[in-house]
Design a protein around this motif. Structure first.
Motif, short mmCIF file in Angstrom:
data_model
loop_
_atom_site.label_atom_id
_atom_site.label_comp_id
_atom_site.label_asym_id
_atom_site.label_seq_id
_atom_site.Cartn_x
_atom_site.Cartn_y
_atom_site.Cartn_z
N THR A 187 2.95 -10.73 7.17
CA THR A 187 1.81 -11.52 7.65
C THR A 187 0.60 -10.66 8.02
O THR A 187 -0.54 -11.09 7.86
CB THR A 187 2.22 -12.37 8.87
OG1 THR A 187 2.73 -11.49 9.90
CG2 THR A 187 3.29 -13.37 8.50
N GLU A 188 0.84 -9.44 8.52
CA GLU A 188 -0.26 -8.63 9.02
C GLU A 188 -0.71 -7.55 8.04
O GLU A 188 -1.87 -7.16 8.04
CB GLU A 188 0.13 -7.97 10.36
CG GLU A 188 0.39 -8.98 11.48
CD GLU A 188 0.79 -8.32 12.78
OE1 GLU A 188 0.28 -7.22 13.07
OE2 GLU A 188 1.64 -8.88 13.52
N ALA A 189 0.22 -7.04 7.22
CA ALA A 189 -0.14 -5.98 6.28
C ALA A 189 -0.19 -6.46 4.84
O ALA A 189 -0.62 -5.72 3.95
CB ALA A 189 0.82 -4.80 6.40
N GLY A 190 0.29 -7.69 4.57
CA GLY A 190 0.26 -8.21 3.21
C GLY A 190 1.37 -7.69 2.32
O GLY A 190 1.27 -7.75 1.09
N LYS B 189 -3.67 -0.31 -4.13
CA LYS B 189 -3.32 -1.56 -3.43
C LYS B 189 -1.98 -1.40 -2.72
O LYS B 189 -1.80 -1.88 -1.59
CB LYS B 189 -3.25 -2.72 -4.42
CG LYS B 189 -4.54 -3.00 -5.17
CD LYS B 189 -5.64 -3.49 -4.24
CE LYS B 189 -6.91 -3.85 -5.02
NZ LYS B 189 -8.02 -4.20 -4.12
N THR B 190 -1.03 -0.71 -3.39
CA THR B 190 0.28 -0.48 -2.77
C THR B 190 0.14 0.44 -1.56
O THR B 190 0.71 0.18 -0.50
CB THR B 190 1.23 0.16 -3.80
OG1 THR B 190 1.31 -0.69 -4.96
CG2 THR B 190 2.62 0.34 -3.21
N ARG B 191 -0.64 1.51 -1.73
CA ARG B 191 -0.84 2.44 -0.61
C ARG B 191 -1.58 1.75 0.55
O ARG B 191 -1.34 2.06 1.71
CB ARG B 191 -1.64 3.66 -1.09
CG ARG B 191 -0.85 4.59 -2.00
CD ARG B 191 -1.60 5.90 -2.21
NE ARG B 191 -0.81 6.83 -3.03
CZ ARG B 191 -0.91 6.93 -4.35
NH1 ARG B 191 -1.77 6.15 -5.00
NH2 ARG B 191 -0.17 7.78 -5.01
N GLU B 192 -2.47 0.84 0.21
CA GLU B 192 -3.27 0.17 1.25
C GLU B 192 -2.39 -0.65 2.19
O GLU B 192 -2.64 -0.73 3.39
CB GLU B 192 -4.33 -0.72 0.60
CG GLU B 192 -5.32 -1.29 1.59
CD GLU B 192 -6.43 -2.08 0.92
OE1 GLU B 192 -7.11 -2.83 1.62
OE2 GLU B 192 -6.59 -1.96 -0.31
N ILE B 193 -1.33 -1.26 1.65
CA ILE B 193 -0.40 -2.01 2.49
C ILE B 193 0.24 -1.08 3.52
O ILE B 193 0.33 -1.38 4.71
CB ILE B 193 0.67 -2.69 1.63
CG1 ILE B 193 0.05 -3.83 0.81
CG2 ILE B 193 1.82 -3.22 2.49
CD1 ILE B 193 0.95 -4.38 -0.28
N CYS B 194 0.67 0.09 3.04
CA CYS B 194 1.28 1.08 3.94
C CYS B 194 0.25 1.61 4.94
O CYS B 194 0.56 1.86 6.11
CB CYS B 194 1.88 2.21 3.12
SG CYS B 194 3.09 3.20 4.02
N GLY B 195 -0.99 1.78 4.46
CA GLY B 195 -2.05 2.26 5.34
C GLY B 195 -2.37 1.27 6.45
O GLY B 195 -2.60 1.66 7.61
N GLY C 52 5.45 -1.21 -4.73
CA GLY C 52 4.52 -2.04 -5.48
C GLY C 52 4.14 -1.37 -6.77
O GLY C 52 4.72 -0.35 -7.17
N PRO C 53 3.11 -1.88 -7.44
CA PRO C 53 2.70 -1.32 -8.74
C PRO C 53 2.11 0.08 -8.59
O PRO C 53 1.57 0.44 -7.55
CB PRO C 53 1.62 -2.31 -9.23
CG PRO C 53 1.74 -3.51 -8.35
CD PRO C 53 2.32 -3.06 -7.06
N ALA C 54 2.21 0.85 -9.66
CA ALA C 54 1.53 2.15 -9.75
C ALA C 54 0.30 1.97 -10.63
O ALA C 54 -0.22 0.86 -10.77
CB ALA C 54 2.49 3.19 -10.31
N GLY C 55 -0.18 3.03 -11.23
CA GLY C 55 -1.32 2.95 -12.14
C GLY C 55 -2.57 2.47 -11.44
O GLY C 55 -2.85 2.86 -10.30
N PRO C 56 -3.35 1.58 -12.10
CA PRO C 56 -4.61 1.12 -11.51
C PRO C 56 -4.43 0.38 -10.19
O PRO C 56 -5.36 0.28 -9.39
CB PRO C 56 -5.17 0.17 -12.60
CG PRO C 56 -4.48 0.57 -13.86
CD PRO C 56 -3.13 1.05 -13.46
N GLN C 57 -3.21 -0.16 -9.95
CA GLN C 57 -2.96 -0.91 -8.72
C GLN C 57 -2.30 -0.05 -7.64
O GLN C 57 -1.92 -0.57 -6.58
CB GLN C 57 -2.04 -2.10 -9.04
CG GLN C 57 -2.65 -3.11 -10.00
CD GLN C 57 -3.92 -3.74 -9.45
OE1 GLN C 57 -3.95 -4.22 -8.33
NE2 GLN C 57 -4.98 -3.72 -10.25
N ALA C 58 -2.19 1.25 -7.87
CA ALA C 58 -1.50 2.12 -6.91
C ALA C 58 -2.16 2.10 -5.54
O ALA C 58 -1.48 2.10 -4.50
CB ALA C 58 -1.44 3.54 -7.45
#
Length: 647
Positions: free
Chosen positions: A383-386, A446-452, A438-444
């Protein structure tokens, strides 16, 4: 010297609740007495001005009644104005006593009297050594009983306070927020004036453009069927001012964006907008970090670093998963992709098997929590990090040969595999490893942003983000972002940002890899401001528009005025814009910008005090050559149908 009788708040010898809750804040209490001449035809002093040296002086004071206390032989009134509180004493019998004992909260009064020394002094107030023995009182205006207490710790929720904002502003937290905002604005304006920046106003009724957030639009009566837009920023105007040869421009300006609201967003916000000619990136960064150092030193007595650290966007995303990292704490991201993909357990665990990227952070102390408490974090991560999921591993004990660990994935992975995660995450005993995939490549990113985002959430929970200040520049962002849904590029900042000098050739070969000559100032994990070196020639600007999906015709239609200006000798230029509301929130140690805006909107974009937005008359609509059609939300239809069925 004359001495007062023993006042009621001396027994017991502590301040009354009203005195505790309504004395100026510690920062203002420590300030010297007011030096400005605040005397008028109705008062000789403010309510924060009198000191022990004024004993024996005849004075007139005006203000609001904070509290009135009738003690039979005496009545005591705490008289409050913007500057502070002074205690007034009325003897019984006296005409003033009869009036004073019946005063209500927030009555507006004027008193005359003599300054005397208090026996029971109040050390929490600048005026606590004295009181005024009143000889005359005039009720200037009466007040209804306020709907909430006018004190620091009030009893009202925010909705009520926003309806009665004029009362809320009387409270120290809001009043002092506005006073601090004024001081910040003065420091910035003076600093920029001293640096030869010229303050120039730009229009508020401008042309709507399709890029960025939604515009607020204004119908034109004189041009039926046509609309102005309120500016999201004065971007093109400040660039045109550089074409005009003004060299250094600034303004503290209202901007407008029709976007979803939250604690640090308002539909109208204030921007410190700046632009400079004949500069490179380093010139801009130095100019505005000098300004910010002055602000923090003056307001918070805090020395920001000189110079600010510079961090590449790529480094920020790799190590912190976010382009505005809070560096007051560590907790770096660790890539576990190769470790987990090489393990046997992953074959039966689709969350990791199907992921292109697996990122972890080690959160201190949470490894000592019980499993039930940790499982509650799984819901918060969504809910908070997506996040689509959160996999965790508890490091209860890491003594070699005596390890004790637990994990939400223990049914798929053996102890040896889980310990490899511990090593890869560089976890310590007592840590909780939180893993996202999550996805790597161009969407990597976005995956890191969730963790951030999760890193910031955990940092806040653990109190790592409560104190101090940390400032840096994040530089060299991607120029473009690819959107899978629309199958086109979007500008990460805006279409007028220039390409990094080393990446210009990539515009023709691999535009998605090109970096922007752009920068953001980040303080305490918040983007306080940002800017770029701008494009300053027509050919390059048209190339950027082409990458963003504009046809030559649509580019000319939307931005022909700027493209035309670029044909008349445009200097190299760049600039920066800062959010004044956010800056004040950081300086004040708050989370909501509403505390630093006199009349803010709520999360639905409504001004609760004046009940706006509102309907206008049919005559007004006809005059504007427009009509409105409100499409009822399905949820409202369902509720109405259910209510009708009940009947």
């Amino acid at each position: 010297a004359k001495f007062s009788v023993l006042s009621t708040d001396a027994v017991p010898p502590v301040a009354t609740p009203s005195e505790k809750n309504n004395s100026p804040s510690s920062s203002l209490s420590a300030a010297p007495a007011i030096v400005a001449d605040l005397s008028t035809g109705l008062r000789t002093h403010s309510c924060n001005e009198l000191r022990i040296s004024d004993v024996g002086t005849s004075v007139k004071l005006c203000g609001w009644v904070q509290v009135a206390r009738d003690m039979n032989h005496f009545a005591f009134v705490d008289l409050r104005d913007r500057y502070g509180i002074t205690q007034i004493v009325f003897k019984n019998p006296s005409p003033g006593y009869e009036i004073a004992k019946n005063l209500g909260r927030e009555y507006v009064i004027s008193i005359e009297g003599e300054v005397i020394e208090r026996i029971a002094k109040n050390k929490s107030r600048p005026t606590g050594d004295i009181e005024v023995q009143a000889s005359n009182i005039t009720v200037l205006n009466i007040s209804k009983t306020p709907p909430f207490l006018i004190q620091d710790d009030t009893d009202a929720n925010e909705d009520i306070r926003m309806i009665y904002r004029y009362l809320d502003i009387r409270r120290n937290p809001i009043k002092e927020g506005l006073l601090m905002r004024n001081k910040v604005s003065c420091i910035i304006r003076n600093h920029l004036n001293d640096s030869e920046f010229c303050e120039i106003e730009t229009p508020l009724l401008i042309k709507s453009t399709p890029e960025g957030a939604r515009d607020f639009v204004v119908p034109s009566r004189m041009n039926p069927g046509q609309f102005y837009a309120l500016p999201q920023s004065p971007q093109t105007f400040k660039q045109i001012l550089m074409v005009s040869g003004m060299d250094r421009y600034f303004q503290i300006v209202k901007c407008f964006r029709d976007e979803e609201l939250r604690a640090d967003r308002q539909p109208e916000f204030t921007q410190i907008d700046c632009e400079m000619s004949f500069v490179n990136q380093e010139d801009v960064l130095k100019t505005f970090e000098d300004m910010m150092r002055k602000v923090f030193k003056t307001i918070a007595n805090y020395d920001l670093p000189n110079p600010f650290p510079r961090m590449e966007y790529s480094e920020a995303m790799l190590n912190y998963g976010i382009d505005k990292p809070d560096l007051r704490f560590d907790m770096k991201l660790k890539d576990l992709t190769s470790i987990i993909h090489s393990q046997k357990g992953t074959e039966a665990f689709p969350i990791f098997k199907d992921a292109g990227l697996i990122i972890a952070i080690s959160v201190p102390t949470l490894g000592t929590w019980g499993n039930k408490k940790i499982k509650a974090l799984e819901k918060r991560a969504k809910t908070e990090a997506g996040a689509s999921s959160l996999i965790w591993l508890k490091c209860e004990k890491l003594t070699p040969g005596k390890e004790k660990i637990d994990s939400s994935a223990k049914s798929k992975y053996n102890n040896e595999e889980l310990l490899a995660w511990v090593k890869g995450a560089e976890a310590k005993e007592g840590d909780l490893i939180c893993i996202f995939s999550g996805p790597a490549g161009p969407q990597a990113d976005k995956t890191r942003e969730i963790c951030g985002k999760w890193r910031h959430i955990m940092g806040s929970d653990l109190g790592y983000r409560n104190e101090g200040f940390n400032a840096l520049w994040v530089v060299n962002f991607p120029l473009l972002e690819w959107d899978e849904e629309t199958q086109r590029y979007y500008a990460m900042h805006h279409p007028f940002t220039s390409t990094h000098p080393n990446d210009i050739d990539l515009l023709n070969t691999n535009p998605g890899k090109a970096r922007a000559n752009a920068y953001d100032m980040v303080i305490n994990g918040v983007e306080v401001g940002g800017g770029s070196i701008r494009i300053n020639d027509r050919e390059t600007q048209m190339k950027t528009f082409e990458l963003l999906g504009f046809t030559p015709q649509s580019a000319q239609e939307q931005f022909g005025f700027l493209l035309g200006a670029f044909e008349y000798g445009t200097p190299p230029h760049g600039g920066c814009a800062f959010g004044l509301d956010r800056l004040c929130t950081i300086l004040g140690g708050q989370t909501s910008i509403r505390n630093y805006i006199a009349f803010p909107k709520n999360n639905n974009g409504r001004d609760m005090m004046i009940d706006s937005p509102s309907h206008i008359t049919k005559e007004q609509l006809a005059e504007l050559s427009i009509d409105t059609v409100v499409i009822e939300k399905q949820e409202n239809k369902n509720n109405a149908a259910a209510a009708e069925e009940k009947k």
